[in-house]
Design an enzyme around this catalytic site. Structure first.
Site, PDB file in Angstrom:
ATOM      1  N   ASP A 150       0.828  -1.217   0.000  1.00  0.00           N
ATOM      2  CA  ASP A 150       0.000   0.000   0.000  1.00  0.00           C
ATOM      3  C   ASP A 150       0.864   1.270   0.000  1.00  0.00           C
ATOM      4  O   ASP A 150       0.678   2.170   0.836  1.00  0.00           O
ATOM      5  CB  ASP A 150      -0.907   0.028   1.244  1.00  0.00           C
ATOM      6  CG  ASP A 150      -1.664  -1.269   1.467  1.00  0.00           C
ATOM      7  OD1 ASP A 150      -2.094  -1.874   0.487  1.00  0.00           O
ATOM      8  OD2 ASP A 150      -1.824  -1.666   2.644  1.00  0.00           O
ATOM      9  N   GLU A 156     -11.637   0.027  -2.907  1.00  0.00           N
ATOM     10  CA  GLU A 156     -10.790   0.563  -1.822  1.00  0.00           C
ATOM     11  C   GLU A 156      -9.578   1.262  -2.436  1.00  0.00           C
ATOM     12  O   GLU A 156      -9.443   1.361  -3.653  1.00  0.00           O
ATOM     13  CB  GLU A 156     -10.336  -0.565  -0.883  1.00  0.00           C
ATOM     14  CG  GLU A 156      -9.420  -1.581  -1.547  1.00  0.00           C
ATOM     15  CD  GLU A 156      -9.038  -2.745  -0.649  1.00  0.00           C
ATOM     16  OE1 GLU A 156      -9.510  -2.843   0.500  1.00  0.00           O
ATOM     17  OE2 GLU A 156      -8.258  -3.593  -1.122  1.00  0.00           O
TER      18      GLU A 156
HETATM   19  O1  FUB Z   1      -3.102  -3.545   3.642  1.00  0.00           O
HETATM   20  C1  FUB Z   1      -4.377  -3.809   4.164  1.00  0.00           C
HETATM   21  C2  FUB Z   1      -5.414  -3.500   3.154  1.00  0.00           C
HETATM   22  O2  FUB Z   1      -5.212  -4.278   1.986  1.00  0.00           O
HETATM   23  C3  FUB Z   1      -5.409  -2.089   2.643  1.00  0.00           C
HETATM   24  O3  FUB Z   1      -5.929  -1.161   3.557  1.00  0.00           O
HETATM   25  C4  FUB Z   1      -6.188  -2.266   1.421  1.00  0.00           C
HETATM   26  O4  FUB Z   1      -6.183  -1.177   0.535  1.00  0.00           O
HETATM   27  C5  FUB Z   1      -5.547  -3.512   0.843  1.00  0.00           C
HETATM   28  O5  FUB Z   1      -4.365  -3.228   0.145  1.00  0.00           O
END
Ligand code: FUB
Length: 338
Positions: free
Chosen positions: A30, A237
């Site tokens: 991320d 997301e």
């Molecule tokens: O790294 C945890 C979660 O996985 C992140 O918050 C999301 O965007 C996904 O990458």
């Protein structure tokens, strides 16, 4: 597929990959990248093996702290600046330090991060430092009116800062409508408009929202909101905002179809119009990115799970050049060069 042929497949993908991991001594994911004081700073998640079984809520992503990485230039190594913040030092947070971002204002640096409270609900907090790499001192409480995950803070040309945030499924966004939580809320039906990310302008001190968050609407080519059943294009997301030639570019992950896509608008609140894909699926379930200009060249920061042999919650951050065509469309890349 046997273990042997799976690892041969991964070796072939690794050989074709358009970029190598920036960090190999720990797992990172991320990546939110910024140029601060002429250097590249990367704010990633720090993946660990916590022994939690895989589920659709993402409980196996059980990260506990953040490390910040500094690069003198796009060609230089990513230097680990050490632990910038640990969950044990955040009074309101209990677990799962997911994807963070950072911002700079008036010589101070702000780390924004989601974490779960002891009641199992995500909120977003902020921690402050005099240095881009931290260590960061957390505020005692989460940001009022924040919820869900994946904060991304955008500094507009007029000095205003906006936080984009939210993610469905394990990110809990589907449990909220009009900023209120109801346990019985679920994702819209496939024919209904998809849930969008949220945006809120930050207060002058960068520590609170200056307003209640608004939902961002992403329209299709006919001017209709993308439908919840349109899994190849709808928001899931990982929002990111950047501005190119006066236009606002909202990019994001489609989650269960594993794509990075983008939409554009003339306003930071949208509505945005869907434009296309940025990156086809990486090895691993999640895909999450940032986009930043270093001088005249734009870069895409992203992650995949090749280094861990395909373990979805043990990822590695990478970077690649990002190009636009003459009309400002981002050219889509295959992370394995096909
Ligand atoms: O790294 C945890 C979660 O996985 C992140 O918050 C999301 O965007 C996904 O990458």
């Amino acid at each position: 597929m046997s273990d042997e042929s799976a690892s041969q497949d991964l070796s072939a993908l690794a050989a074709r990959a358009i970029s190598a991991p920036l960090v190999t001594h720990i797992y990172t994911a991320d990546p939110s990248a910024h140029v601060f004081d002429g250097k590249i700073y990367i704010y990633p998640s720090h993946d660990i093996e916590g022994g939690v079984p895989f589920n659709d809520n993402g409980d196996h992503f059980c990260m506990e702290d953040y490390h910040v990485f500094r690069m003198e230039s796009p060609e230089s190594e990513a230097v680990d600046c050490g632990v910038a913040l640990h969950v044990k030092d955040v009074p309101w947070a209990e677990r799962q330090m997911w994807a963070p971002d950072a911002a700079q204002k008036d010589g101070r640096y702000y780390l924004y991060f989601p974490a779960k409270r002891s009641n199992g609900l995500f909120q977003i907090g902020v921690a402050v430092s005099d240095r881009p790499e931290g260590p960061f001192a957390p505020e005692p409480e989460a940001i009022v009116g924040s919820y869900s995950i994946d904060p991304a803070v955008f500094a507009d040309d007029d000095g205003a800062h906006y936080m984009y945030f939210g993610g469905i499924w394990g990110g809990q966004l589907q449990k909220y409508r009009d900023n209120a939580f109801h346990e019985s809320n679920e994702e819209p039906t496939p024919e209904e408009p998809a849930l969008g990310p949220r945006v809120a302008r930050l207060s002058e001190d960068m520590k609170q929202f200056a307003e209640w968050s608004h939902e961002i609407v992403i329209l299709d080519e006919a001017g209709q909101p993308l439908r919840a059943g349109d899994h190849d294009r709808r928001y899931f997301e990982g929002p990111w905002m950047h501005k190119h030639q006066g236009k606002y570019y909202l990019s994001y992950s489609t989650g269960d179809t594993h794509l990075l896509c983008y939409a554009t608008s003339d306003h930071p609140y949208g509505p945005f119009t869907y434009q296309g894909r940025i990156l086809t699926p990486v090895v691993g379930w999640t895909t999450h990115h940032s986009i930043v200009a270093v001088g005249d060249q734009w870069y895409l920061f992203y992650h995949d799970s090749i280094l861990s042999g395909g373990v979805t919650h043990l990822r590695s951050i990478k970077m690649a050049k990002l190009e636009y065509d003459a009309e400002g469309r981002i050219l889509c890349q295959d992370p394995y060069g096909a």
